[in-house]
Scaffold this motif. Structure first.
Motif, mmCIF file in Angstrom:
data_model
loop_
_atom_site.group_PDB
_atom_site.id
_atom_site.type_symbol
_atom_site.label_atom_id
_atom_site.label_comp_id
_atom_site.label_asym_id
_atom_site.label_seq_id
_atom_site.Cartn_x
_atom_site.Cartn_y
_atom_site.Cartn_z
ATOM 1 N N TYR A 113 4.789 1.601 1.376
ATOM 2 C CA TYR A 113 5.883 2.080 0.522
ATOM 3 C C TYR A 113 6.586 3.269 1.163
ATOM 4 O O TYR A 113 7.811 3.323 1.204
ATOM 5 C CB TYR A 113 5.346 2.449 -0.863
ATOM 6 N N SER A 137 0.958 14.842 -3.685
ATOM 7 C CA SER A 137 2.098 13.943 -3.782
ATOM 8 C C SER A 137 2.671 14.014 -5.201
ATOM 9 O O SER A 137 2.197 14.792 -6.017
ATOM 10 C CB SER A 137 1.668 12.523 -3.437
ATOM 11 N N THR A 182 0.860 -1.170 0.000
ATOM 12 C CA THR A 182 0.000 0.000 0.000
ATOM 13 C C THR A 182 0.903 1.229 0.000
ATOM 14 O O THR A 182 2.108 1.116 0.206
ATOM 15 C CB THR A 182 -0.878 0.034 1.253
ATOM 16 N N ASN A 183 0.304 2.393 -0.232
ATOM 17 C CA ASN A 183 1.102 3.615 -0.210
ATOM 18 C C ASN A 183 1.824 3.793 1.117
ATOM 19 O O ASN A 183 2.988 4.170 1.154
ATOM 20 C CB ASN A 183 0.212 4.828 -0.471
ATOM 21 N N GLU A 184 1.122 3.492 2.209
ATOM 22 C CA GLU A 184 1.755 3.671 3.527
ATOM 23 C C GLU A 184 2.959 2.752 3.689
ATOM 24 O O GLU A 184 4.006 3.157 4.177
ATOM 25 C CB GLU A 184 0.769 3.402 4.675
ATOM 26 N N ASP A 206 1.646 6.802 -8.670
ATOM 27 C CA ASP A 206 1.882 7.704 -7.544
ATOM 28 C C ASP A 206 1.715 6.912 -6.258
ATOM 29 O O ASP A 206 0.627 6.460 -5.933
ATOM 30 C CB ASP A 206 0.875 8.855 -7.603
ATOM 31 N N MET A 207 2.829 6.713 -5.554
ATOM 32 C CA MET A 207 2.754 5.939 -4.318
ATOM 33 C C MET A 207 2.684 6.856 -3.093
ATOM 34 O O MET A 207 2.986 6.448 -1.972
ATOM 35 C CB MET A 207 3.955 4.997 -4.211
ATOM 36 N N GLY A 208 2.365 8.094 -3.310
ATOM 37 C CA GLY A 208 2.114 8.973 -2.173
ATOM 38 C C GLY A 208 3.330 9.671 -1.589
ATOM 39 O O GLY A 208 3.236 10.278 -0.524
#
Lengths: 153, 338, 119
Positions: free
Chosen positions: A13, B324, A9-11, B194-196
């Motif tokens: 990563y 982001s 998940t983004n977190e 886009d992974m933030g």
């Protein structure tokens, strides 16, 4: 998001990246910031003492010292030295009043290419402007409460 | 012809006839020095502003490309170019004087592959017989656009990258041309990933997932394994981004670490030049490919390259609004034999 | 004498070190760091905490940008005591006028002669 391939998940990563990123060398940075910042302050004190020695009032002496430091910051910026100092000293060259002066001159130099009025003139306070805005606003708000409290005492 | 999910096979395998690279002073001090065509030691390049200097650098690059290939600008059908400045002014003002039909592109640091892809597709489908792809970036003009004023005394974090002052260009022609040159066989345009990541001083980490996505998709679509290539060259991931992309691929079951190279890592000597995580900018991938990798291809030291330029599509406005960093990577397969 | 200067060095150094921790740990940009320090200076002065620091560390407390916040608030308070309500608005700028004017004028002339260089 359409990113089924990466089983993260983004977190996850962001955490992974944070772990992997090299940290700033904090002790070296702290030592340099302490040293350079402290030396700027000593210079300020020495200048104040010199003018006091020549019979200037303490407040006036300290104001003259400030003006000289502002000049020093501007001068070192204009001969391309302050940016090099800042690379090593970090906050030691940003926090003292010379850093305030540096942020004004650096932006002014940069925007000179767009003309003297809308380039240099308008952008001079792009970095330092917020300091004046928040400084004056906070002092007026504080002053208002001081005045209010004074009315009742 | 489209194959798989997002790859295009170029049946007519256009050739990269010639390339040209122009680099600035810091890049001249770097380890790839001898591979570049033109070295500039004045950061202003005789101009009054950095923007003009960048434009002139790109102009020099295209002019020299044409003279190296002994072609006139009248014979160029289209030019695809871009840079990092607002409204792509470096390209716009450069091409103003060239009198060639122009497509202005913005793909941040991925622009070089984007322009190569479009130029090769035009040539492949016979809409053009000679097309030029060119990009540039300039440390000082990028610094003032994306970061703090040059003379401001601030510290860079260890994850930061240095924008490269360089321009690169390539002349693409149909395969019928009587000159031995590498071919473009497949192109894989990338998606935005886009992974933030919001940290503008950590572009490598923001762009690595985009590279991972494009590279794995390319390999899947073409049915190739990473070992098929002599080198998988990424644009400007830097040291940290390179480590991350190798990790991500490994977790996915594809090991690219043996063939992976990064232009941002190669262009500077990190120990001597204090360039933190390496180089970045459109000029980075453009000059390192045009100078270094094209030379290796021409001399058959390597024969199959997958060039993957990476771009971070943010602006200072978006960053200040808390957005982001959306990233993209375009891949292009270049091979000596087809 | 030496003792005085040691105090100046210590106070100034510690204030700058706080800034460095903010840079390295929070990724605050330099403009934000300066604003944080001015606000801290102003607020601490309002609670009567910055004045003792100035008395102890002298220039060590006035040279950092937090000293700008201190001078502003101290100026406002002094002027209110002198002339009342209007002092809220006039005191701060009056006390810092020479610094601001110097920054503008020196900044202007320095920018006129200087040229940016590759770092």
């Amino acid at each position: 998001m359409d990113f089924e391939k990466l089983s993260m998940t983004n977190e996850d990563y962001i955490n992974y990246v944070q772990q992997k990123s090299k940290k700033s060398p904090i002790f070296k940075n702290l030592a340099l910031a302490f040293l350079v910042g402290g030396l700027f302050c000593i210079l300020g004190q020495a200048l104040t003492d010199i003018f006091e020695y020549f019979n200037y009032e303490k407040k006036v002496a300290s104001t003259i010292a400030t003006i000289i430091l502002v000049f020093l910051g501007a001068f070192l910026t204009s001969i391309n030295v302050y940016s090099k100092l800042g690379k090593y000293a970090g906050a030691g060259s940003i926090v003292p009043i010379t850093g305030f002066s540096n942020s004004i001159v650096a932006t002014a130099i940069e925007y000179k290419s767009e003309g003297y009025i809308l380039g240099l003139g308008a952008n001079m306070f792009k970095v330092a402007g917020p300091v004046i805005v928040y400084g004056i606003t906070s002092s007026v708000v504080i002053g208002f409460f001081y005045w209010l409290i004074k009315l009742f005492i | 012809m489209k194959i798989g999910k997002q790859t295009i096979k170029l049946e007519n395998t256009p050739k990269i006839i010639e390339t040209c690279s122009v680099v600035g002073p810091r890049e001249t001090e770097g380890p790839l020095n001898i591979y570049f065509d033109i070295h500039i030691d004045d950061i202003f390049y005789g101009e009054k502003t950095f923007e003009k200097a960048e434009s002139k650098m790109l102009k020099t690059c295209v002019d020299n490309l044409l003279s190296k290939a002994s072609t006139d600008k009248e014979h160029i059908d289209y030019i695809f170019a871009g840079d990092l400045l607002n409204q792509c002014i470096a390209s716009g003002y450069c091409i103003r004087d060239l009198n060639i039909p122009f497509f202005g592109l913005y793909g941040a640091c991925s622009t070089f592959c984007e322009s190569m892809i479009l130029a090769s597709l035009f040539v492949n489908s016979n809409y053009a017989s000679k097309a030029v792809a060119a990009t540039s970036s300039h440390f000082c003009s990028a610094e003032r656009q994306f970061r703090m004023p040059l003379e401001h005394g601030n510290q860079k974090t260890p994850t930061a990258q240095v924008t490269v002052t360089a321009a690169g260009s390539a002349l693409i022609m149909s395969k019928d041309t009587n000159k031995k040159a590498p071919h473009i066989t497949y192109v894989t345009p990338g998606k935005i990933i886009d992974m933030g990541i919001t940290d503008m001083t950590n572009m490598g980490a923001a762009m690595a997932p985009a590279v991972f996505d494009t590279v794995t998709t390319h390999l899947q679509d073409t049915g190739r394994s990473p070992d098929y290539y002599d080198a998988i060259v990424t644009g400007d991931l830097g040291i940290l981004g390179s480590e991350i992309v190798c990790d991500l691929c490994k977790d996915y079951g594809v090991d690219i670490s043996k063939v992976h190279k990064d232009c941002g890592v190669l262009i500077f000597d990190k120990d001597k030049q204090d360039t933190h995580c390496g180089g970045s900018g459109c000029g980075c991938c453009a000059s390192v490919f045009s100078g270094y990798f094209f030379e290796l291809l021409k001399t058959n030291k390597i024969n199959k390259v997958l060039l993957v330029a990476t771009g971070a599509l943010m602006s200072t406005v978006a960053t200040q609004q808390g957005e982001s960093i959306p990233s993209i990577a375009h891949a292009i397969a270049i091979e000596n034999e087809v | 004498m030496l003792m005085e200067y040691l105090k100046v060095f210590l106070v100034g150094g510690v204030i700058c070190s706080i800034g460095q921790i903010l840079i390295d740990r929070t990724k605050l940009t330099p403009a934000r760091i300066m604003v944080v320090f001015v606000l801290m200076g102003a607020i601490l002065t309002a609670f009567g905490l910055y004045k003792p620091l100035v008395e102890f560390g002298g220039a060590g407390a006035t040279v950092p940008i937090s000293g700008f916040g201190y001078t502003l608030v101290a100026g406002v308070i002094e002027e209110i005591d002198k002339i009342g309500f209007l002092g809220i608005f006039s005191g701060g700028v009056k006390a810092t006028a020479s610094g601001i004017a110097a920054a503008i004028v020196f900044g202007y002339f320095a920018a006129l002669v200087a040229k940016p260089k590759l770092k």
